[in-house]
Design an enzyme around this catalytic site. Structure first.
Site, PDB file in Angstrom:
ATOM      1  CG  HIS A  28       4.634  -0.946   7.145  1.00 57.30           C
ATOM      2  ND1 HIS A  28       4.811  -1.016   5.783  1.00 57.30           N
ATOM      3  CD2 HIS A  28       3.591  -0.110   7.329  1.00 57.30           C
ATOM      4  CE1 HIS A  28       3.918  -0.256   5.174  1.00 57.30           C
ATOM      5  NE2 HIS A  28       3.167   0.313   6.100  1.00 57.30           N
ATOM      6  CE  LYS A 173      -0.492   5.919   3.458  1.00 57.18           C
ATOM      7  NZ  LYS A 173      -1.894   6.066   3.896  1.00 57.18           N
ATOM      8  CE  LYS A 175       1.974   4.963   6.479  1.00 57.05           C
ATOM      9  NZ  LYS A 175       0.786   5.691   6.900  1.00 57.05           N
ATOM     10  CG  ASP A 204      -0.012   8.923   6.039  1.00 58.71           C
ATOM     11  OD1 ASP A 204      -0.168   9.979   6.689  1.00 58.71           O
ATOM     12  OD2 ASP A 204      -0.680   7.891   6.255  1.00 58.71           O
ATOM     13  CD  GLU A 230      -3.015   9.203   4.364  1.00 56.98           C
ATOM     14  OE1 GLU A 230      -2.606   8.803   3.249  1.00 56.98           O
ATOM     15  OE2 GLU A 230      -3.491   8.436   5.224  1.00 56.98           O
ATOM     16  CG  ASP A 255      -5.651   8.455   8.073  1.00 57.88           C
ATOM     17  OD1 ASP A 255      -6.692   7.978   8.557  1.00 57.88           O
ATOM     18  OD2 ASP A 255      -4.602   7.781   7.970  1.00 57.88           O
ATOM     19  CE  LYS A 279      -6.793   4.929   7.566  1.00 57.57           C
ATOM     20  NZ  LYS A 279      -5.600   5.150   8.422  1.00 57.57           N
ATOM     21  CD  GLU A 333      -4.277   3.913   3.026  1.00 61.27           C
ATOM     22  OE1 GLU A 333      -3.438   4.663   2.483  1.00 61.27           O
ATOM     23  OE2 GLU A 333      -4.592   4.025   4.216  1.00 61.27           O
TER      24      GLU A 333
HETATM   25  O1  LIG Z   1      -2.772   5.597   6.620  1.00 60.18           O
HETATM   26  C1  LIG Z   1      -2.255   5.300   7.684  1.00 60.18           C
HETATM   27  O2  LIG Z   1      -1.973   6.230   8.419  1.00 60.18           O
HETATM   28  C2  LIG Z   1      -2.019   3.903   8.153  1.00 60.18           C
HETATM   29  C3  LIG Z   1      -1.585   2.906   7.206  1.00 60.18           C
HETATM   30  C4  LIG Z   1      -2.084   2.923   5.871  1.00 60.18           C
HETATM   31  C5  LIG Z   1      -1.150   2.480   5.026  1.00 60.18           C
HETATM   32  C6  LIG Z   1       0.019   2.317   5.758  1.00 60.18           C
HETATM   33  O3  LIG Z   1       1.103   1.948   5.358  1.00 60.18           O
HETATM   34  O4  LIG Z   1      -0.223   2.678   7.046  1.00 60.18           O
HETATM   35 MN   LIG Z   2      -2.720   7.821   7.018  1.00 61.45          MN
END
Ligand SMILES: O=C(O)C[C@H]1C=CC(=O)O1
Ligand SMILES: [Mn+2]
Length: 394
Positions: A28, A173, A175, A204, A230, A255, A279, A333
């Site tokens: 991941h 989402k 990254k 994000d 994000e 976040d 969170k 999520e």
């Molecule tokens: O949001 C984050 O920064 C952390 C997390 C949430 C989903 C994911 O893949 O990583």
């Molecule tokens: Mn995030």
């Protein structure tokens, strides 16, 4: 001030903390780290009436995401929280946590894990789902997105297609922030073009951009069809978040910058985000996270159910909190357990029709699979045989 130590009839008798390492189904990849295994600190609070509450302290990539590591969370609870709590009243989570807060600064993830366990025990004792102790449940299921983070565009598209086909997720989402903006936007555009109107695509950045890069990047992402951006900037750059939010067509979500109600208030005053990722670990507990959500609501900022990629315990705790949010326009999520190769609960969380079901039983409404815990515990020496693995081999 004393917090119920002397006259307590119902007391906290024992606190277990176990680091449990479970591999992920694939790497991941985030801007600051790539995870291949998730380290969850599972907490059990034993009360003198026999009730056992569960909590979880989980972060991402050791110390690469937040200020607390799995090892640090366990140490804080064993060394500093437990001596305060053993013998204290078990029937008032608020008093127990006030005692902890009086003596322990920071350590939000550890506080959240312990508070969750105390609240789970209290809700079990009351015979109510935890959501009812957190303000009252208004929904039984929650929309859940999936993070595409294999690091490979084609793999991400295949993964998204499989999720749509299985009716498990229709929000994705991505990254980004690890590569240069052009490469990241090309990756996002390819995925959005492949999925079209069948899915919402969000990104994000996990704090990886500076403000100039963010201005450029967000404009390009808007043009590529992204719905939500994000935490583009480092968490300390609130003025920058404010400026981006004011000028961006695409909504901006905060976040990492939200470490509790005081941050939420500052963000609300500045309107430095359109959406808050709520969170509990970052906020310092479920009650603190509920306050973050209340501040958002008062400021006309949308709330969203964030994750630290927790396993079943932390995910279901967050689900109980999100079940109290009347408006949840961006969903959640809460997919953490689906990223792990093994389920650590007796009954896995139920994901169907793009939503996660919030358990209805007393407390969190879950039970640990103790055989799995015994197998994956970091301190298990020698590692016991898992009957499922043994059965598969036979
Ligand atoms: O949001 C984050 O920064 C952390 C997390 C949430 C989903 C994911 O893949 O990583
Ligand atoms: Mn995030």
């Amino acid at each position: 001030m004393q917090y119920g130590r002397v006259i307590a009839l119902l007391t906290i008798e024992k606190i277990d903390t176990w680091i449990v390492d479970v591999p992920t189904i694939r790497p991941h990849v985030l801007s600051m780290t790539a995870i291949r295994s998730q380290a969850m600190v599972i907490v059990r609070v034993h009360c003198s009436d026999g009730i056992v509450g569960l909590g979880e302290g989980t972060t991402i990539g050791g110390l690469s995401y937040g200020d607390e590591s799995p090892e640090g969370i366990k140490l804080a609870i064993d060394t500093y929280f437990a001596p305060l709590l053993l013998g204290a009243a078990a029937d008032s989570p608020a008093m127990a946590m006030a005692l902890v807060r009086k003596h322990v600064v920071g350590n939000h993830f550890a506080k959240n894990a312990v508070e969750t366990a105390l609240l789970d025990a209290a809700a079990q004792r009351a015979g109510l789902p935890l959501s009812e102790l957190l303000g009252g449940r208004v929904r039984d299921t929650l929309p859940v997105l999936w993070t595409l983070a294999s690091g490979v565009t084609e793999t991400d598209i295949e993964e998204a297609e499989a999720m749509l086909e299985a009716r498990r997720h229709r929000i994705f989402k991505l990254k980004i922030g690890k590569r240069d903006v052009e490469a990241d936007v090309a990756h996002v555009r390819a995925i959005k073009q492949a999925l079209g109107d069948r899915a919402s695509v969000r990104v994000d950045i996990n704090q990886a951009w500076d403000e100039q890069t963010a201005r450029r990047g967000i404009a390009m992402l808007a043009e590529a069809g992204v719905d939500l951006v994000e935490q583009p900037l480092p968490r300390a750059n609130r003025a920058g978040m404010q400026r981006l939010t004011a000028r961006s067509e695409v909504p901006i979500m905060a976040d990492e910058a939200l470490q509790g109600p005081a941050d939420a208030l500052d963000f609300a005053r500045r309107h430095a985000a359109d959406v808050f990722s709520v969170k509990a670990p970052q906020a310092g507990g479920l009650h603190a996270a509920a306050k973050v959500a209340a501040i958002a609501e008062a400021a006309d900022i949308a709330v969203y159910g964030g994750t630290m990629l927790e396993g079943g315990v932390g995910t279901i705790a967050a689900a109980h909190l999100c079940a109290t949010f009347v408006a949840l326009p961006w969903g959640t999520e809460l997919f953490g357990p689906l990223l792990l190769t093994e389920e650590i609960l007796e009954t896995p969380p139920l994901y169907a029709d793009f939503e996660l079901a919030v358990p209805r039983g007393p407390g969190l409404g879950i039970a640990l699979d103790l055989e799995k815990i015994a197998f994956f515990r970091r301190d298990a020496q020698p590692r016991p045989t898992l009957s499922i693995v043994a059965a598969e081999k036979a």
